[in-house]
Design an enzyme around this catalytic site. Structure first.
Site, PDB file in Angstrom:
ATOM      1  N   GLU A   1      31.443   6.082   7.882  1.00 11.93           N
ATOM      2  CA  GLU A   1      32.366   4.998   7.502  1.00 11.93           C
ATOM      3  C   GLU A   1      33.637   5.200   8.311  1.00 11.93           C
ATOM      4  O   GLU A   1      34.302   6.241   8.162  1.00 11.93           O
ATOM      5  CB  GLU A   1      32.693   5.008   5.998  1.00 11.93           C
ATOM      6  CG  GLU A   1      31.567   4.490   5.142  1.00 11.93           C
ATOM      7  CD  GLU A   1      31.919   4.361   3.667  1.00 11.93           C
ATOM      8  OE1 GLU A   1      33.094   4.049   3.350  1.00 11.93           O
ATOM      9  OE2 GLU A   1      31.018   4.576   2.832  1.00 11.93           O
TER      10      GLU A   1
ATOM     11  N   ASN B   1      30.533   3.089  -2.507  1.00 13.49           N
ATOM     12  CA  ASN B   1      30.750   3.357  -3.926  1.00 13.49           C
ATOM     13  C   ASN B   1      29.716   2.635  -4.789  1.00 13.49           C
ATOM     14  O   ASN B   1      29.359   3.101  -5.867  1.00 13.49           O
ATOM     15  CB  ASN B   1      32.156   2.904  -4.338  1.00 13.49           C
ATOM     16  CG  ASN B   1      33.236   3.687  -3.606  1.00 13.49           C
ATOM     17  OD1 ASN B   1      32.978   4.754  -3.051  1.00 13.49           O
ATOM     18  ND2 ASN B   1      34.455   3.164  -3.593  1.00 13.49           N
TER      19      ASN B   1
ATOM     20  N   ASN C   1      27.118   9.351  -1.809  1.00 13.66           N
ATOM     21  CA  ASN C   1      28.274   8.773  -1.120  1.00 13.66           C
ATOM     22  C   ASN C   1      29.561   9.315  -1.732  1.00 13.66           C
ATOM     23  O   ASN C   1      29.739   9.260  -2.952  1.00 13.66           O
ATOM     24  CB  ASN C   1      28.266   7.244  -1.274  1.00 13.66           C
ATOM     25  CG  ASN C   1      29.500   6.606  -0.656  1.00 13.66           C
ATOM     26  OD1 ASN C   1      29.625   6.565   0.561  1.00 13.66           O
ATOM     27  ND2 ASN C   1      30.421   6.131  -1.489  1.00 13.66           N
ATOM     28  N   GLU C   2      30.435   9.814  -0.896  1.00 11.70           N
ATOM     29  CA  GLU C   2      31.787  10.249  -1.297  1.00 11.70           C
ATOM     30  C   GLU C   2      31.796  10.929  -2.667  1.00 11.70           C
ATOM     31  O   GLU C   2      32.599  10.571  -3.535  1.00 11.70           O
ATOM     32  CB  GLU C   2      32.756   9.054  -1.279  1.00 11.70           C
ATOM     33  CG  GLU C   2      33.005   8.555   0.116  1.00 11.70           C
ATOM     34  CD  GLU C   2      34.108   7.500   0.238  1.00 11.70           C
ATOM     35  OE1 GLU C   2      34.630   7.032  -0.790  1.00 11.70           O
ATOM     36  OE2 GLU C   2      34.449   7.144   1.377  1.00 11.70           O
TER      37      GLU C   2
ATOM     38  N   GLU D   1      27.340  -2.864   2.735  1.00 13.53           N
ATOM     39  CA  GLU D   1      27.368  -2.462   1.326  1.00 13.53           C
ATOM     40  C   GLU D   1      27.316  -3.693   0.433  1.00 13.53           C
ATOM     41  O   GLU D   1      27.817  -4.764   0.797  1.00 13.53           O
ATOM     42  CB  GLU D   1      28.664  -1.675   1.055  1.00 13.53           C
ATOM     43  CG  GLU D   1      28.845  -1.302  -0.420  1.00 13.53           C
ATOM     44  CD  GLU D   1      29.982  -0.326  -0.681  1.00 13.53           C
ATOM     45  OE1 GLU D   1      30.778  -0.077   0.241  1.00 13.53           O
ATOM     46  OE2 GLU D   1      30.048   0.185  -1.809  1.00 13.53           O
TER      47      GLU D   1
ATOM     48  N   GLN E   1      32.843  -2.505   7.664  1.00 14.32           N
ATOM     49  CA  GLN E   1      31.448  -2.850   7.489  1.00 14.32           C
ATOM     50  C   GLN E   1      31.072  -3.908   8.528  1.00 14.32           C
ATOM     51  O   GLN E   1      31.914  -4.315   9.302  1.00 14.32           O
ATOM     52  CB  GLN E   1      31.218  -3.342   6.073  1.00 14.32           C
ATOM     53  CG  GLN E   1      31.624  -2.274   5.045  1.00 14.32           C
ATOM     54  CD  GLN E   1      31.271  -2.597   3.592  1.00 14.32           C
ATOM     55  OE1 GLN E   1      30.555  -3.543   3.292  1.00 14.32           O
ATOM     56  NE2 GLN E   1      31.789  -1.795   2.673  1.00 14.32           N
TER      57      GLN E   1
HETATM   58  O1  AHR Z   1      33.504   0.730   2.659  1.00  9.37           O
HETATM   59  C1  AHR Z   1      34.226   0.549   1.492  1.00  9.37           C
HETATM   60  C2  AHR Z   1      34.268   1.782   0.603  1.00  9.37           C
HETATM   61  O2  AHR Z   1      35.044   2.781   1.190  1.00  9.37           O
HETATM   62  C3  AHR Z   1      32.944   2.451   0.354  1.00  9.37           C
HETATM   63  O3  AHR Z   1      32.281   1.865  -0.707  1.00  9.37           O
HETATM   64  C4  AHR Z   1      33.330   3.857   0.021  1.00  9.37           C
HETATM   65  O4  AHR Z   1      32.350   4.771   0.408  1.00  9.37           O
HETATM   66  C5  AHR Z   1      34.638   4.046   0.737  1.00  9.37           C
HETATM   67  O5  AHR Z   1      35.611   4.584  -0.088  1.00  9.37           O
END
Ligand code: AHR
Length: 500
Positions: free
Chosen positions: A294, A74, A174-175, A29, A349
């Site tokens: 994730e 995010n 995403n989320e 990310e 990550q």
């Molecule tokens: O991986 C870090 C963050 O965790 C990501 O941006 C988000 O999708 C999650 O809340």
């Protein structure tokens, strides 16, 4: 240290499902120092002519990653992909509101594709469902996957990429269930938007596979209703439901922490039930699987704005210990045990941010969980086996009694090779374990590796980078399809075996 006994029974005909290679994925990310100073750092002595870190890429290859998800997270929900393509000098510097950082856009979609090619992984791109429109999502698929002769595909060619990128895996947002998400939506609004986006994206390229946002974790007040609602709306146009989950041991309840597999399994089981319910309700012939895109141990975030708005601030650069590595190993065991429904997983990550791989400009530090992942990703092949385990129980506050051993296994019939992965989650007891093969004429154990230590809080440091690594240990003798091994407390052991 006391000693107890256990048995693990394996039968290569007692299979669960083929292990999807995509279970060994990662996530990159635009956050902190993951992209900049992580995979892309033209100023590092380790950078290639494109600015990609050669040592980081080699570590990723060594871990046998198969797929990498990008660009967020995010970050995605405020990102305009057009900012990151074309001549670098003309790309805008912008505020990234999600992580309160400055984004230079010197790394974008095409650089990511080049990086994936260099590491030999499949790219998984995500389209912005926060500030982004269904049109911009469709345009990005056209930009990436249409061979040529249209506005967006010709733009790609003009940027130096004549051949299409043929990106197969696409996250639709995403989320989006999280109030912290830029452009957060409720489940009905998101389901409708995701459906329309996925429709357009698949009309651009019918070979793509789409991933619907599921709940951000199992503590969300809308879980699992969010998942059911969004699935019911978008079902026929999506192929996977995403799961996200981060865990930590903030309560310092190590016995429960070391039983985290129970929590991971419950999360998968609930969503598997939700998938079955929605499929039945819709009278559908279509299948949707789970994408745990994730997952990781996450201890702390850091303070984004500490130094004002800066480029690549240090965020979530966690120190990982032995107990964290044992949780990672269990997570991977769960992936194999749930391989019938779980088809994609991406650790969040791949470098620096929430990562077991830390990069300084002049070197790399591999934290203990790096070795746990590497063992499973390199040896779990073919089908997952259902191992029967008889082990002493351990009392935990959060999950009641759990077996001391957490086990998964695989067998590749063609190669006649298998692997067995065992976590001894006891903090005090060594377990003398009989490994019993219930079929096959002769069994050979080829190699055994072990990651173990006496202190759950032990970690690697830049001064002592090899305190916790996976050491090769001698293979036990197999007699009458049975071998006995001593599994020390706080250990993860991987075996490879052959069947004749
Ligand atoms: O991986 C870090 C963050 O965790 C990501 O941006 C988000 O999708 C999650 O809340």
């Amino acid at each position: 240290m006391s000693i107890t006994t256990a048995q693990v029974f394996l039968d290569t005909n007692r299979t669960i499902a083929p292990i999807s290679p995509l279970l060994f994925g990662g996530f990159a990310e635009h956050m902190g120092r993951c992209i900049y100073e992580g995979i892309y750092d033209p100023e590092s002595p380790h950078a290639d002519e494109r600015g990609l870190r050669k040592d980081v890429m080699q570590a990723l290859r060594d871990q046998s990653y198969t797929v990498i998800r990008y660009p967020g997270g995010n970050f995605l929900s405020g990102y305009n992909w057009l900012d990151g393509v074309g001549p670098k000098a003309q790309r805008p510097r912008r505020r990234d509101l999600a992580w309160q950082s400055l984004e230079t856009n010197q790394f974008g979609t095409n650089e990511f594709i080049e990086f994936c090619t260099a590491v030999d992984v499949a790219p998984m791109l995500a389209v912005n469902m926060g500030t982004g429109s269904i049109q911009s999502a469709s345009d990005l698929v056209e930009y990436c996957n249409v061979p040529g002769g249209t506005y967006w595909s010709d733009l790609r060619a003009s940027h130096g990429f004549r051949d299409p990128h043929n990106v197969r895996y696409w996250c639709v947002g995403n989320e989006m269930d999280g109030p912290w998400q830029i452009g957060h939506l409720d489940a009905v609004a998101y389901g409708k938007k995701a459906l329309e986006a996925a429709k357009m994206m698949k009309w651009q390229d019918p070979t793509i596979e789409t991933i619907l946002c599921g709940s951000s974790n199992d503590l969300m007040p809308t879980y699992p209703e969010w998942d059911r609602t969004a699935l019911e709306i978008a079902w026929e146009h999506v192929d996977y439901l995403s799961m996200h989950y981060y865990i930590n041991n903030r309560e310092e309840d190590t016995a429960s922490y070391l039983a985290s597999a129970a929590r991971f399994e419950r999360f998968v089981d609930t969503l598997e039930g939700t998938l079955r319910y929605v499929k039945a309700k819709r009278r559908s012939a279509h299948d949707v699987y789970l994408s745990w895109d994730e997952w990781q141990v996450w201890h702390s975030i850091g303070t984004p704005l500490e130094g004002g708005w800066t480029e690549a601030p240090r965020l979530a650069e966690d120190v990982y210990t032995l107990e964290d590595a044992l949780v990672v190993a269990q997570w991977l065991n769960v992936f194999l045990r749930k391989s019938h429904v779980l088809k994609i997983a991406c650790v969040a990550q791949i470098v620096n941010v929430i990562s077991w791989l830390q990069a300084r400009r002049d070197g790399l530090l591999k934290q203990p969980s790096y070795y746990a992942f590497k063992l499973v990703s390199n040896h779990a092949r073919g089908k997952a086996l259902e191992a029967l385990v008889k082990a002493p129980g351990l009392e935990t506050k959060q999950y009641g009694v759990v077996p001391a051993l957490d086990v998964s296994a695989s067998y590749d019939r063609e190669a006649q090779q298998g692997a067995l992965f065992v976590v001894n989650r006891s903090q005090t007891e060594a377990v003398v374990t009989d490994l019993v093969w219930q079929n096959g004429k002769t069994i050979h154990i080829d190699e055994v590796w072990q990651l173990a230590g006496s202190d759950p809080k032990e970690a690697n440091t830049w001064d002592e980078p090899n305190r916790l690594v996976a050491n090769g240990i001698s293979a036990p003798t197999v007699k009458d399809r049975q071998a006995t091994v001593l599994l020390p407390p706080l250990s993860f052991t991987a075996f490879t075996f052959r069947l004749e």
